[in-house]
Design a protein around this motif. Sequence first.
Motif, PDB file in Angstrom:
ATOM      1  N   GLY A  79       7.891 -89.100  70.435  1.00 56.03           N
ATOM      2  CA  GLY A  79       7.057 -90.263  70.183  1.00 56.03           C
ATOM      3  C   GLY A  79       6.619 -90.987  71.440  1.00 56.03           C
ATOM      4  O   GLY A  79       6.799 -90.504  72.560  1.00 56.03           O
ATOM      5  N   GLY A  80       5.994 -92.154  71.265  1.00 55.87           N
ATOM      6  CA  GLY A  80       5.507 -92.923  72.398  1.00 55.87           C
ATOM      7  C   GLY A  80       4.472 -92.140  73.174  1.00 55.87           C
ATOM      8  O   GLY A  80       3.529 -91.579  72.595  1.00 55.87           O
TER       9      GLY A  80
ATOM     10  N   THR B  99      19.220 -94.800  70.918  1.00 52.09           N
ATOM     11  CA  THR B  99      18.598 -96.039  70.443  1.00 52.09           C
ATOM     12  C   THR B  99      17.318 -96.337  71.219  1.00 52.09           C
ATOM     13  O   THR B  99      16.274 -96.654  70.632  1.00 52.09           O
ATOM     14  N   GLY B 100      17.384 -96.223  72.544  1.00 48.29           N
ATOM     15  CA  GLY B 100      16.187 -96.474  73.352  1.00 48.29           C
ATOM     16  C   GLY B 100      15.071 -95.496  73.038  1.00 48.29           C
ATOM     17  O   GLY B 100      13.900 -95.882  72.958  1.00 48.29           O
TER      18      GLY B 100
ATOM     19  N   ALA C 165      14.602 -93.911  70.204  1.00 50.45           N
ATOM     20  CA  ALA C 165      14.071 -94.226  68.878  1.00 50.45           C
ATOM     21  C   ALA C 165      13.113 -95.408  68.935  1.00 50.45           C
ATOM     22  O   ALA C 165      12.048 -95.388  68.311  1.00 50.45           O
ATOM     23  N   LEU C 166      13.491 -96.448  69.668  1.00 49.13           N
ATOM     24  CA  LEU C 166      12.642 -97.635  69.742  1.00 49.13           C
ATOM     25  C   LEU C 166      11.317 -97.318  70.436  1.00 49.13           C
ATOM     26  O   LEU C 166      10.266 -97.827  70.051  1.00 49.13           O
ATOM     27  N   LYS C 167      11.357 -96.469  71.475  1.00 51.37           N
ATOM     28  CA  LYS C 167      10.110 -96.062  72.125  1.00 51.37           C
ATOM     29  C   LYS C 167       9.193 -95.331  71.151  1.00 51.37           C
ATOM     30  O   LYS C 167       7.974 -95.423  71.236  1.00 51.37           O
ATOM     31  N   ALA C 168       9.808 -94.584  70.240  1.00 50.32           N
ATOM     32  CA  ALA C 168       9.030 -93.836  69.257  1.00 50.32           C
ATOM     33  C   ALA C 168       8.636 -94.691  68.061  1.00 50.32           C
ATOM     34  O   ALA C 168       7.934 -94.217  67.163  1.00 50.32           O
ATOM     35  N   GLY C 169       9.103 -95.951  68.026  1.00 48.51           N
ATOM     36  CA  GLY C 169       8.785 -96.839  66.911  1.00 48.51           C
ATOM     37  C   GLY C 169       9.575 -96.519  65.658  1.00 48.51           C
ATOM     38  O   GLY C 169       9.096 -96.770  64.539  1.00 48.51           O
TER      39      GLY C 169
ATOM     40  N   GLU D 134      18.693 -94.997  63.195  1.00 48.94           N
ATOM     41  CA  GLU D 134      19.346 -94.115  62.216  1.00 48.94           C
ATOM     42  C   GLU D 134      18.349 -93.109  61.635  1.00 48.94           C
ATOM     43  O   GLU D 134      18.699 -91.948  61.390  1.00 48.94           O
ATOM     44  N   VAL D 135      17.106 -93.551  61.431  1.00 53.35           N
ATOM     45  CA  VAL D 135      16.060 -92.642  60.950  1.00 53.35           C
ATOM     46  C   VAL D 135      15.787 -91.566  62.004  1.00 53.35           C
ATOM     47  O   VAL D 135      15.639 -90.382  61.694  1.00 53.35           O
ATOM     48  N   HIS D 136      15.757 -91.990  63.255  1.00 52.17           N
ATOM     49  CA  HIS D 136      15.517 -91.051  64.357  1.00 52.17           C
ATOM     50  C   HIS D 136      16.652 -90.026  64.436  1.00 52.17           C
ATOM     51  O   HIS D 136      16.405 -88.820  64.589  1.00 52.17           O
TER      52      HIS D 136
END
Length: 382
Positions: free
Chosen positions: A102-103, A178-179, A181-185, A189-191
Amino acid sequence: MTLELTLQGGDVLRPGGLERGGEIAIDGGLVTGAPAGRRVDLSGYLVLPGIVDVHGDGFERHLAPRRGAMKQMAEGVVAAEAELAANGITTAVLAQFYSWEGGLRGPEFAAQVFEAIQAVRGSVVTDLLPQLRFEIHMLEDYSTLAAKVAEWQVPYVVFNDHLPHGRLAAGKKPPRLTGQALKAGRNPEVHWQMLMDMHARRDQVPGRLDALCAELAALDVRLGSHDDQSAADRAVWRERGARISEFPETMEAAEAARAAGDPVILGSPNVVRGGSHKGNASAVELIAMGLCDALASDYHYPSPRRAALMLDRSGLLDLAGAWRLVSDGPARLLGLADRGTLEGGKRADILVLDKQSQRVAATISGGRVSYMSGEVAGRFLA
């Protein structure tokens, strides 16, 4: 407008070696054997074939300098082209991820990048070639990928696998999940579950890859693999038609590629740094063994020039042999027979280098100036 000039007095790198105080003419965008136009004195300079960068992602910093800051993607490509030209690169492969990460590596961002390259290619001087780096466990994307490659006019696809299979097999969350996943939006847990699901379906990948490679080959797309770890890896990719080995991680993989006649790309930052930042095989050692066809910028556009000059200074290769790894070698690998050497009838892709500082003074791509700075500009304009 293309130049019509005769460059004289500089040291010209010909296919057979350095011609001291040589002469080279430009006319109609090509190198020509006969003098043409006004004469320009380049004494004190090296005249080299333009760099063909076979794989680089340094353009990312221009397309997304800060999250959400770049909305005009085409402007980012134009800015990246200026950096390429300032580093003597006349042909550049822009390597863009198409990844579950992502990202900047996500499919949506990739679409914007390829559309922006299409939009500006005709208005910039440097020859920009898009490359798609596909993450092989994205099974949902296989059915549409070939059509997207055709739509985006991508001539070169490379396959990656960045899933942390060892940790996933052990049921352990990868570091920095976590980082990432957040970059990928995504929710972390989903990631995490997405990674586990892709890992669980890994047995479906080889058959799907076989079919996808056949689809892409039918479109005359050049295929390669990234980070080969063994001779077995290289053999599998070769069987699929992915003949280019980008950044093999081990000597075994590089030797297997060479034995089969598969081109090997290594990273020029690996040469400049004196080793891989990930602890993989040393590019200098592989070059010394004749296991390199091309050096790529990877993530740093000044590195191809610096690496070739370092190889010459070290005595590992002469200048002609070292420069071949950033000009003729990459051009051959990409099937670009019209560039890579300063010979009559080939594209006038020329890098003018200050002999003292070894900095880029001017870059000419297809007979047009893409970069010029400092004292040399006065010589061209006189």
